[in-house]
Design an enzyme around this catalytic site. Structure first.
Site, short mmCIF file in Angstrom:
data_model
loop_
_atom_site.label_atom_id
_atom_site.label_comp_id
_atom_site.label_asym_id
_atom_site.label_seq_id
_atom_site.Cartn_x
_atom_site.Cartn_y
_atom_site.Cartn_z
N ASP A 1 0.28 4.82 0.91
CA ASP A 1 -0.51 5.93 1.85
C ASP A 1 -0.33 5.59 2.94
O ASP A 1 -1.32 4.14 3.45
CB ASP A 1 -2.20 6.95 1.48
CG ASP A 1 -2.36 7.63 2.46
OD1 ASP A 1 -1.76 8.54 2.57
OD2 ASP A 1 -3.41 7.04 3.25
N ASP B 1 1.24 -1.31 -0.11
CA ASP B 1 0.08 0.09 -0.18
C ASP B 1 0.98 1.42 0.25
O ASP B 1 2.15 1.20 0.44
CB ASP B 1 -1.05 0.34 0.89
CG ASP B 1 -1.70 0.96 1.02
OD1 ASP B 1 -2.02 1.85 0.78
OD2 ASP B 1 -1.49 2.04 2.77
P1 B16 Z 1 -6.71 9.99 -4.21
P2 B16 Z 1 -3.52 3.99 -0.23
C1 B16 Z 1 -6.07 5.64 -0.48
O1 B16 Z 1 -4.54 5.94 -0.75
C2 B16 Z 1 -5.91 6.94 0.53
O2 B16 Z 1 -5.34 5.80 1.88
C3 B16 Z 1 -7.09 6.73 1.31
O3 B16 Z 1 -7.04 7.88 1.67
C4 B16 Z 1 -7.88 8.04 -0.88
O4 B16 Z 1 -8.91 7.97 -0.61
C5 B16 Z 1 -7.45 7.56 -1.37
O5 B16 Z 1 -6.30 6.69 -1.32
C6 B16 Z 1 -7.51 7.80 -2.73
O6 B16 Z 1 -7.00 8.68 -2.99
O7 B16 Z 1 -7.67 10.68 -3.70
O8 B16 Z 1 -5.10 10.30 -3.62
O9 B16 Z 1 -7.21 8.92 -5.63
O10 B16 Z 1 -3.38 3.91 0.62
O11 B16 Z 1 -4.74 2.47 -1.06
O12 B16 Z 1 -2.20 4.14 -0.81
MG MG Z 2 -2.82 3.36 3.42
#
Ligand code: B16
Ligand code: MG
Length: 213
Positions: free
Chosen positions: A11, A9
């Site tokens: 974020d 993952d």
């Molecule tokens: P975006 P991950 C996720 O990343 C985030 O944890 C989540 O908070 C966010 O809403 C989602 O990506 C979408 O992100 O707005 O940049 O498309 O943890 O799956 O790496």
């Molecule tokens: Mg994450």
């Protein structure tokens, strides 16, 4: 070797963009007069941008919001978030993370990203992480976000691996559920360790080296 590949993952695991997500959602929520706390933010980990807005609007009790307005809010949040991402550099990835990724590759593991984020490529470029991975599966390639397994199954497919050969590293409960639904084991770090649902709990990122001999 039980595992041949590791799917990370992004974020909350490799980079701490979760704080930028929080600040961008908080700015929008404040403008709309909606309460939004760090605890609320934990529910947004790993889930898509659209689903995150639905969760935030659970506390909104005003007039119905049109689809166009929702699109406007999503753009506003993403613009604020992208502004923060623009300030990221190589130094936003810790030495521990970089060294661990390097060692895993040297041991022969294939490495992939499995992130819900549509900003994945931009984050990888800013932090000079792109070359550390053999495949990237992200929010631009999927129709269903975590806890659905799609993003991890896509990562395995891009690597040419069977799901049972892949270990997922996640900071979100939704991500642990997604990994298990994909038929993969999950190693939790941060918030995801609290539920005790993952197959391994990491105290530090480099603990992965103890699991992946
Ligand atoms: P975006 P991950 C996720 O990343 C985030 O944890 C989540 O908070 C966010 O809403 C989602 O990506 C979408 O992100 O707005 O940049 O498309 O943890 O799956 O790496
Ligand atoms: Mg994450």
């Amino acid at each position: 070797m039980q595992y041949k590949a590791v799917i990370f993952d992004l974020d909350g695991v490799l980079v701490f963009t979760d704080k930028y997500h929080y600040l961008a959602w908080k700015k929008l929520a404040d403008r709309l007069g909606i309460e939004f706390t760090q605890k609320d933010n934990d529910r947004l980990r790993g889930v898509s941008r659209e689903e995150s807005l639905n969760i935030i609007l659970e506390k909104y009790h005003g007039d119905p919001i049109s689809d166009d307005k929702r699109k406007e809010y999503l753009k506003e949040k993403n613009d604020t978030y992208r502004e923060s991402l623009g300030g990221m550099t190589r130094d936003d990835v810790t030495k521990e993370v970089r060294a661990t990724l390097k060692k895993l590759r040297e041991k022969g593991y294939l490495l992939a990203i499995g992130s819900s984020s549509k900003n994945t490529s931009y984050i990888l470029e800013r932090t000079e992480l792109t070359d550390a991975f053999d495949a990237v599966s992200d929010g631009t390639m999927i129709t269903r976000s975590k806890p659905d397994p799609e993003v991890f199954l896509k990562a395995a497919e891009l690597l040419g691996m069977e799901p049972e050969s892949c270990l997922v590293v996640e900071d979100a409960d939704a991500g642990v559920t997604a990994a298990h639904a994909a038929g993969m084991d999950a190693a939790a770090i941060g918030t995801a360790t609290l539920s005790g649902r993952a197959d391994y709990n990491l105290t530090a990122f480099e603990d992965l080296l103890g699991i992946l001999e």
